[in-house]
Design a protein around this motif. Sequence first.
Motif, mmCIF file in Angstrom:
data_model
loop_
_atom_site.group_PDB
_atom_site.id
_atom_site.type_symbol
_atom_site.label_atom_id
_atom_site.label_comp_id
_atom_site.label_asym_id
_atom_site.label_seq_id
_atom_site.Cartn_x
_atom_site.Cartn_y
_atom_site.Cartn_z
ATOM 1 N N LEU A 79 0.845 -1.196 0.000
ATOM 2 C CA LEU A 79 0.000 0.000 0.000
ATOM 3 C C LEU A 79 0.877 1.240 0.000
ATOM 4 O O LEU A 79 1.630 1.479 0.941
ATOM 5 N N ARG A 80 0.755 2.027 -1.061
ATOM 6 C CA ARG A 80 1.651 3.165 -1.256
ATOM 7 C C ARG A 80 1.003 4.506 -0.904
ATOM 8 O O ARG A 80 1.664 5.404 -0.384
ATOM 9 N N ARG A 81 -0.269 4.644 -1.215
ATOM 10 C CA ARG A 81 -0.907 5.940 -1.010
ATOM 11 C C ARG A 81 -2.432 5.763 -1.044
ATOM 12 O O ARG A 81 -2.948 4.933 -1.778
ATOM 13 N N THR A 82 -3.132 6.560 -0.242
ATOM 14 C CA THR A 82 -4.586 6.661 -0.306
ATOM 15 C C THR A 82 -4.944 8.141 -0.285
ATOM 16 O O THR A 82 -4.095 8.992 -0.002
ATOM 17 N N ASP A 83 -6.229 8.450 -0.553
ATOM 18 C CA ASP A 83 -6.585 9.870 -0.574
ATOM 19 C C ASP A 83 -6.783 10.442 0.821
ATOM 20 O O ASP A 83 -6.694 11.651 1.027
ATOM 21 N N GLY B 112 -11.527 4.098 8.788
ATOM 22 C CA GLY B 112 -10.409 3.225 9.116
ATOM 23 C C GLY B 112 -10.212 2.082 8.166
ATOM 24 O O GLY B 112 -9.464 1.140 8.472
ATOM 25 N N ALA B 113 -10.868 2.122 7.000
ATOM 26 C CA ALA B 113 -10.744 1.059 6.002
ATOM 27 C C ALA B 113 -10.012 1.582 4.777
ATOM 28 O O ALA B 113 -10.491 1.480 3.650
ATOM 29 N N GLU B 114 -8.817 2.137 5.000
ATOM 30 C CA GLU B 114 -8.095 2.747 3.886
ATOM 31 C C GLU B 114 -7.711 1.729 2.820
ATOM 32 O O GLU B 114 -7.431 2.099 1.673
ATOM 33 N N ASN B 115 -7.706 0.440 3.161
ATOM 34 C CA ASN B 115 -7.422 -0.587 2.162
ATOM 35 C C ASN B 115 -8.495 -0.641 1.069
ATOM 36 O O ASN B 115 -8.259 -1.203 -0.004
ATOM 37 N N LEU B 116 -9.665 -0.057 1.324
ATOM 38 C CA LEU B 116 -10.753 -0.041 0.340
ATOM 39 C C LEU B 116 -10.842 1.286 -0.402
ATOM 40 O O LEU B 116 -11.762 1.480 -1.208
ATOM 41 N N CYS B 117 -9.913 2.193 -0.159
ATOM 42 C CA CYS B 117 -9.937 3.515 -0.788
ATOM 43 C C CYS B 117 -9.926 3.378 -2.313
ATOM 44 O O CYS B 117 -9.030 2.736 -2.875
ATOM 45 N N SER C 36 -5.864 -6.054 0.233
ATOM 46 C CA SER C 36 -4.705 -5.287 0.689
ATOM 47 C C SER C 36 -4.657 -5.261 2.220
ATOM 48 O O SER C 36 -4.941 -6.253 2.874
ATOM 49 N N ASN C 37 -4.281 -4.128 2.779
ATOM 50 C CA ASN C 37 -4.165 -3.984 4.224
ATOM 51 C C ASN C 37 -4.168 -2.503 4.568
ATOM 52 O O ASN C 37 -3.963 -1.647 3.704
ATOM 53 N N THR C 38 -4.386 -2.210 5.818
ATOM 54 C CA THR C 38 -4.222 -0.845 6.300
ATOM 55 C C THR C 38 -2.838 -0.713 6.929
ATOM 56 O O THR C 38 -2.179 -1.708 7.261
ATOM 57 N N ARG C 39 -2.402 0.529 7.113
ATOM 58 C CA ARG C 39 -1.128 0.735 7.804
ATOM 59 C C ARG C 39 -1.186 0.227 9.239
ATOM 60 O O ARG C 39 -0.182 -0.262 9.770
ATOM 61 N N GLU C 40 -2.348 0.305 9.848
ATOM 62 C CA GLU C 40 -2.484 -0.213 11.205
ATOM 63 C C GLU C 40 -2.280 -1.724 11.226
ATOM 64 O O GLU C 40 -1.672 -2.265 12.157
ATOM 65 N N ASP C 41 -2.779 -2.430 10.197
ATOM 66 C CA ASP C 41 -2.488 -3.864 10.074
ATOM 67 C C ASP C 41 -0.978 -4.102 10.082
ATOM 68 O O ASP C 41 -0.471 -5.014 10.744
ATOM 69 N N GLY C 42 -0.268 -3.287 9.307
ATOM 70 C CA GLY C 42 1.176 -3.445 9.212
ATOM 71 C C GLY C 42 1.873 -3.216 10.530
ATOM 72 O O GLY C 42 2.738 -4.007 10.941
ATOM 73 N N ARG C 43 1.494 -2.145 11.205
ATOM 74 C CA ARG C 43 2.139 -1.851 12.497
ATOM 75 C C ARG C 43 1.826 -2.940 13.519
ATOM 76 O O ARG C 43 2.694 -3.361 14.303
ATOM 77 N N GLU C 44 0.574 -3.416 13.520
ATOM 78 C CA GLU C 44 0.181 -4.463 14.464
ATOM 79 C C GLU C 44 0.945 -5.751 14.195
ATOM 80 O O GLU C 44 1.447 -6.396 15.127
ATOM 81 N N ALA D 89 4.048 -10.352 2.665
ATOM 82 C CA ALA D 89 3.609 -11.710 2.998
ATOM 83 C C ALA D 89 3.120 -11.767 4.443
ATOM 84 O O ALA D 89 2.066 -12.335 4.738
ATOM 85 N N GLY D 90 3.873 -11.155 5.342
ATOM 86 C CA GLY D 90 3.486 -11.164 6.746
ATOM 87 C C GLY D 90 2.250 -10.334 7.015
ATOM 88 O O GLY D 90 1.310 -10.776 7.692
ATOM 89 N N ILE D 91 2.226 -9.110 6.477
ATOM 90 C CA ILE D 91 1.119 -8.194 6.758
ATOM 91 C C ILE D 91 -0.186 -8.713 6.172
ATOM 92 O O ILE D 91 -1.229 -8.708 6.833
ATOM 93 N N ILE D 92 -0.160 -9.170 4.921
ATOM 94 C CA ILE D 92 -1.408 -9.635 4.310
ATOM 95 C C ILE D 92 -1.867 -10.937 4.954
ATOM 96 O O ILE D 92 -3.074 -11.186 5.104
ATOM 97 N N GLY D 93 -0.918 -11.776 5.363
ATOM 98 C CA GLY D 93 -1.290 -12.985 6.093
ATOM 99 C C GLY D 93 -1.964 -12.650 7.411
ATOM 100 O O GLY D 93 -2.923 -13.320 7.834
ATOM 101 N N HIS D 94 -1.478 -11.604 8.057
ATOM 102 C CA HIS D 94 -2.072 -11.174 9.325
ATOM 103 C C HIS D 94 -3.495 -10.675 9.108
ATOM 104 O O HIS D 94 -4.410 -11.025 9.865
ATOM 105 N N ARG D 95 -3.704 -9.867 8.056
ATOM 106 C CA ARG D 95 -5.069 -9.396 7.792
ATOM 107 C C ARG D 95 -5.987 -10.570 7.443
ATOM 108 O O ARG D 95 -7.146 -10.626 7.881
#
Length: 340
Positions: free
Chosen positions: A96-100, A109-114, A287-295, A157-163
């Motif tokens: 995930l590179r950018r959202t609006d 809080g669902a920036e993965n759906l932006c 995809s994932n949110t940045r919060e998914d990644g941090r978690e 791989a890790g972040i999307i697996g977590h989501r």
Amino acid sequence: MADRSMRAWSVVEPGPVEEGALRLVEKPVPVAEDDELLVRVRVCGVCRTDLHVAEGDLPVHRPGVTPGHEVVGEVAGFGAAVRGFEVGERVGVAWLRRTDGTCAYCARGAENLCPASRYTGWDADGGYAPYTTVPAAFAYRLPGGLDDVTSAPLLCAGIIGHRALRRSALPPGGRLGLYGFGGSAHLCAQVAMAEGATVHVLTRGAAARKLALDLGAASARDAYEMPPEPLDSAILFAPVGDLVPFALRALDRGGTLAIAGIHLSDVPALRYESELFYEKQLRSVTSNTREDGREFLALAAEHAVHATTHAYPLSRADQALADLKAGRFDGAAVLVNDLS
């Protein structure tokens, strides 16, 4: 660095990777926009999404794109609006590179759906190159204690697996089935087991089944076999639509199947009584949110989640993708920058 050039991999014409879809070309070193970091790539993980981009399973978003979105690197520069980063600092660059940041999805809080979301290695050049860029707000600070090669697969791989694990609605102490056992699944399994789940792996490769058992899975069978007990939840990592009815039939009443991939071959017709009745659920993962990644990165550090990796020089990225397609390795491949 605006006047410098670099050798980078480019999807010149999407098609089979073994037939040269990915080629080394000369490109200019990218220039960071005002809100971006310029990152010198140390390593870049090889994700199945890169294969989908190279082979045209995903539509072309940027002609001649440089794939790669599991980047560990160091800050080589930044735009005028960036604060809080220093040259030389180690950072991670993910899918995930950018959202609006303004749409209804971002607001809840669902920036993965932006609808305006953009992705590294698809909409913008990624990490199969000596340099890439990333908006500073989407860069990750990486936990200490993990080397570059081990860290790279965590970033997608890790972040999307977590989501996917969270989308599978696995109950505490539940029974989880993982269909496919590559880079994402073997990281997801470690988190699930650390949280008390019983994990059953169903995958085609003998090496992957051995890795699953070595990591502590309760069983490892062929992808089209039934697990030894009904599953509370399952995650489909393999991009094989034919497996969907098999996974649904393996679920216990009230179970959930989450489909983790960005691409899936066609799903055959489903039989309501045997595959969907008793309140079984079928969910996709986007995809994932940045919060998914941090978690996930925090959990990976807490539970000592480790990637099984196979290093390739960046100059052999085409071979790494071909080996991924053919299933020649377990775990995850990581490209080590030898082009600069």
